[in-house]
Design a protein around this motif. Sequence first.
Motif, PDB file in Angstrom:
ATOM      1  N   VAL A  88      13.562  19.754 -18.081  1.00 10.41           N
ATOM      2  CA  VAL A  88      14.953  19.375 -18.323  1.00 10.41           C
ATOM      3  C   VAL A  88      15.274  18.135 -17.504  1.00 10.41           C
ATOM      4  CG1 VAL A  88      15.797  21.675 -18.928  1.00 10.41           C
ATOM      5  CG2 VAL A  88      15.871  20.924 -16.556  1.00 10.41           C
ATOM      6  N   ALA A  89      16.243  17.376 -18.001  1.00 15.52           N
ATOM      7  CA  ALA A  89      16.641  16.151 -17.309  1.00 15.52           C
ATOM      8  C   ALA A  89      18.077  15.830 -17.687  1.00 15.52           C
ATOM      9  CB  ALA A  89      15.725  14.988 -17.707  1.00 15.52           C
ATOM     10  N   PHE A  90      18.693  14.995 -16.873  1.00 15.97           N
ATOM     11  CA  PHE A  90      19.993  14.461 -17.253  1.00 15.97           C
ATOM     12  C   PHE A  90      20.023  12.990 -16.893  1.00 15.97           C
ATOM     13  CE2 PHE A  90      20.808  15.811 -12.906  1.00 15.97           C
ATOM     14  CZ  PHE A  90      21.586  14.803 -12.384  1.00 15.97           C
ATOM     15  N   ALA A  91      20.898  12.288 -17.579  1.00 18.38           N
ATOM     16  CA  ALA A  91      21.064  10.858 -17.331  1.00 18.38           C
ATOM     17  C   ALA A  91      22.540  10.537 -17.461  1.00 18.38           C
ATOM     18  CB  ALA A  91      20.263  10.045 -18.347  1.00 18.38           C
ATOM     19  N   HIS A  92      22.963   9.562 -16.690  1.00 20.09           N
ATOM     20  CA  HIS A  92      24.328   9.068 -16.858  1.00 20.09           C
ATOM     21  C   HIS A  92      24.299   7.561 -16.782  1.00 20.09           C
ATOM     22  CE1 HIS A  92      24.777   8.683 -12.430  1.00 20.09           C
ATOM     23  NE2 HIS A  92      24.122   9.815 -12.407  1.00 20.09           N
ATOM     24  N   ALA A  93      25.202   6.968 -17.560  1.00 18.21           N
ATOM     25  CA  ALA A  93      25.203   5.511 -17.698  1.00 18.21           C
ATOM     26  C   ALA A  93      26.625   5.014 -17.899  1.00 18.21           C
ATOM     27  CB  ALA A  93      24.349   5.100 -18.898  1.00 18.21           C
ATOM     28  N   LEU A  94      26.796   3.754 -17.605  1.00 14.12           N
ATOM     29  CA  LEU A  94      28.000   3.022 -17.976  1.00 14.12           C
ATOM     30  C   LEU A  94      27.574   1.962 -18.974  1.00 14.12           C
ATOM     31  CD1 LEU A  94      29.713   2.535 -14.495  1.00 14.12           C
ATOM     32  CD2 LEU A  94      30.322   4.182 -16.291  1.00 14.12           C
ATOM     33  N   LEU A  95      28.348   1.815 -20.043  1.00 16.41           N
ATOM     34  CA  LEU A  95      28.034   0.846 -21.082  1.00 16.41           C
ATOM     35  C   LEU A  95      29.229  -0.049 -21.355  1.00 16.41           C
ATOM     36  CD1 LEU A  95      26.531   3.712 -21.918  1.00 16.41           C
ATOM     37  CD2 LEU A  95      25.841   2.346 -23.848  1.00 16.41           C
ATOM     38  N   ARG A  96      28.949  -1.291 -21.666  1.00 16.20           N
ATOM     39  CA  ARG A  96      29.978  -2.163 -22.241  1.00 16.20           C
ATOM     40  C   ARG A  96      30.036  -1.796 -23.711  1.00 16.20           C
ATOM     41  NH1 ARG A  96      29.560  -7.738 -22.398  1.00 16.20           N
ATOM     42  NH2 ARG A  96      31.810  -7.882 -22.301  1.00 16.20           N
TER      43      ARG A  96
ATOM     44  N   ASP B 232      40.731  -6.169 -20.823  1.00 17.43           N
ATOM     45  CA  ASP B 232      40.266  -5.246 -19.779  1.00 17.43           C
ATOM     46  C   ASP B 232      38.772  -5.465 -19.555  1.00 17.43           C
ATOM     47  OD1 ASP B 232      39.776  -3.193 -18.014  1.00 17.43           O
ATOM     48  OD2 ASP B 232      40.328  -1.581 -19.399  1.00 17.43           O
ATOM     49  N   PRO B 233      38.428  -6.489 -18.751  1.00 16.40           N
ATOM     50  CA  PRO B 233      37.013  -6.852 -18.592  1.00 16.40           C
ATOM     51  C   PRO B 233      36.157  -5.773 -17.927  1.00 16.40           C
ATOM     52  CG  PRO B 233      38.402  -8.145 -17.121  1.00 16.40           C
ATOM     53  CD  PRO B 233      39.313  -7.369 -18.000  1.00 16.40           C
ATOM     54  N   ASP B 234      36.777  -4.845 -17.227  1.00 18.35           N
ATOM     55  CA  ASP B 234      36.008  -3.810 -16.527  1.00 18.35           C
ATOM     56  C   ASP B 234      35.877  -2.515 -17.321  1.00 18.35           C
ATOM     57  OD1 ASP B 234      35.629  -5.490 -14.313  1.00 18.35           O
ATOM     58  OD2 ASP B 234      37.601  -4.938 -13.518  1.00 18.35           O
ATOM     59  N   SER B 235      36.362  -2.485 -18.555  1.00 20.41           N
ATOM     60  CA  SER B 235      36.277  -1.273 -19.370  1.00 20.41           C
ATOM     61  C   SER B 235      34.813  -0.886 -19.582  1.00 20.41           C
ATOM     62  CB  SER B 235      36.946  -1.503 -20.725  1.00 20.41           C
ATOM     63  OG  SER B 235      36.795  -0.359 -21.534  1.00 20.41           O
ATOM     64  N   ARG B 236      34.510   0.378 -19.337  1.00 18.01           N
ATOM     65  CA  ARG B 236      33.155   0.884 -19.531  1.00 18.01           C
ATOM     66  C   ARG B 236      33.198   2.244 -20.212  1.00 18.01           C
ATOM     67  NH1 ARG B 236      32.639  -3.646 -18.526  1.00 18.01           N
ATOM     68  NH2 ARG B 236      31.435  -4.635 -16.896  1.00 18.01           N
ATOM     69  N   LEU B 237      32.302   2.428 -21.156  1.00 16.15           N
ATOM     70  CA  LEU B 237      32.082   3.730 -21.765  1.00 16.15           C
ATOM     71  C   LEU B 237      31.190   4.520 -20.823  1.00 16.15           C
ATOM     72  CD1 LEU B 237      32.138   5.679 -24.269  1.00 16.15           C
ATOM     73  CD2 LEU B 237      30.023   4.531 -24.986  1.00 16.15           C
ATOM     74  N   ARG B 238      31.556   5.775 -20.579  1.00 17.00           N
ATOM     75  CA  ARG B 238      30.717   6.649 -19.758  1.00 17.00           C
ATOM     76  C   ARG B 238      29.856   7.483 -20.696  1.00 17.00           C
ATOM     77  NH1 ARG B 238      35.785   8.725 -16.228  1.00 17.00           N
ATOM     78  NH2 ARG B 238      36.359   9.319 -18.343  1.00 17.00           N
ATOM     79  N   LEU B 239      28.590   7.557 -20.394  1.00 16.86           N
ATOM     80  CA  LEU B 239      27.630   8.309 -21.200  1.00 16.86           C
ATOM     81  C   LEU B 239      26.895   9.281 -20.297  1.00 16.86           C
ATOM     82  CD1 LEU B 239      25.865   8.710 -23.814  1.00 16.86           C
ATOM     83  CD2 LEU B 239      24.392   6.902 -22.896  1.00 16.86           C
ATOM     84  N   THR B 240      26.863  10.544 -20.695  1.00 16.94           N
ATOM     85  CA  THR B 240      26.067  11.549 -19.996  1.00 16.94           C
ATOM     86  C   THR B 240      25.185  12.234 -21.030  1.00 16.94           C
ATOM     87  OG1 THR B 240      27.877  11.920 -18.439  1.00 16.94           O
ATOM     88  CG2 THR B 240      26.141  13.579 -18.509  1.00 16.94           C
ATOM     89  N   LEU B 241      23.916  12.380 -20.698  1.00 17.41           N
ATOM     90  CA  LEU B 241      22.953  13.013 -21.603  1.00 17.41           C
ATOM     91  C   LEU B 241      22.259  14.162 -20.887  1.00 17.41           C
ATOM     92  CD1 LEU B 241      21.224   9.791 -22.986  1.00 17.41           C
ATOM     93  CD2 LEU B 241      22.990  11.140 -24.111  1.00 17.41           C
ATOM     94  N   GLY B 242      22.078  15.242 -21.608  1.00 19.18           N
ATOM     95  CA  GLY B 242      21.230  16.344 -21.165  1.00 19.18           C
ATOM     96  C   GLY B 242      20.012  16.363 -22.069  1.00 19.18           C
TER      97      GLY B 242
END
Length: 133
Positions: free
Chosen positions: A83-91, A101-111
């Motif tokens: 098992v693993a997890f990952a988290h990221a910020l994306l434009r 809003d230049p700092d807007s980021r989508l948050r992504l979490t994966l299992g």
Amino acid sequence: MSLTDDETAIRGLIDRWAKAVHAGDMAAVLADHADDIVMFDVPPPNEVRGLAAYRDTWPVFFEYQKRAVFEIVTLEVTSGRDVAFAHALLRCGTEEGFRRDPDSRLRLTLGLRKQDGRWTVAHEHHSFPLAID
């Protein structure tokens, strides 16, 4: 700090997925997802279960993506044996939106889980921060 083989494999999987999303390549978006995936998403439906329902969420986003940016800014991966997890910020947005809003980021979490020696995404969660005054 060096990455494990599993962490490297997972990073590659996520990078391929992000590029496929940006390109509107449905087959590649679905390629490494479990049949029983659960996704929590920003637009309705906010929760989908199963690969067919996950697939159905993408066509509208692909149309939006033709005029938008979708790129990984940061990515962290933690993996165990199966098992693993990952988290990221994306434009993720339009250039017009980033001007506002230049700092807007989508948050992504994966299992993820490893089955038959292959990593698959079993859970995917997308969100944007909510600005509260």
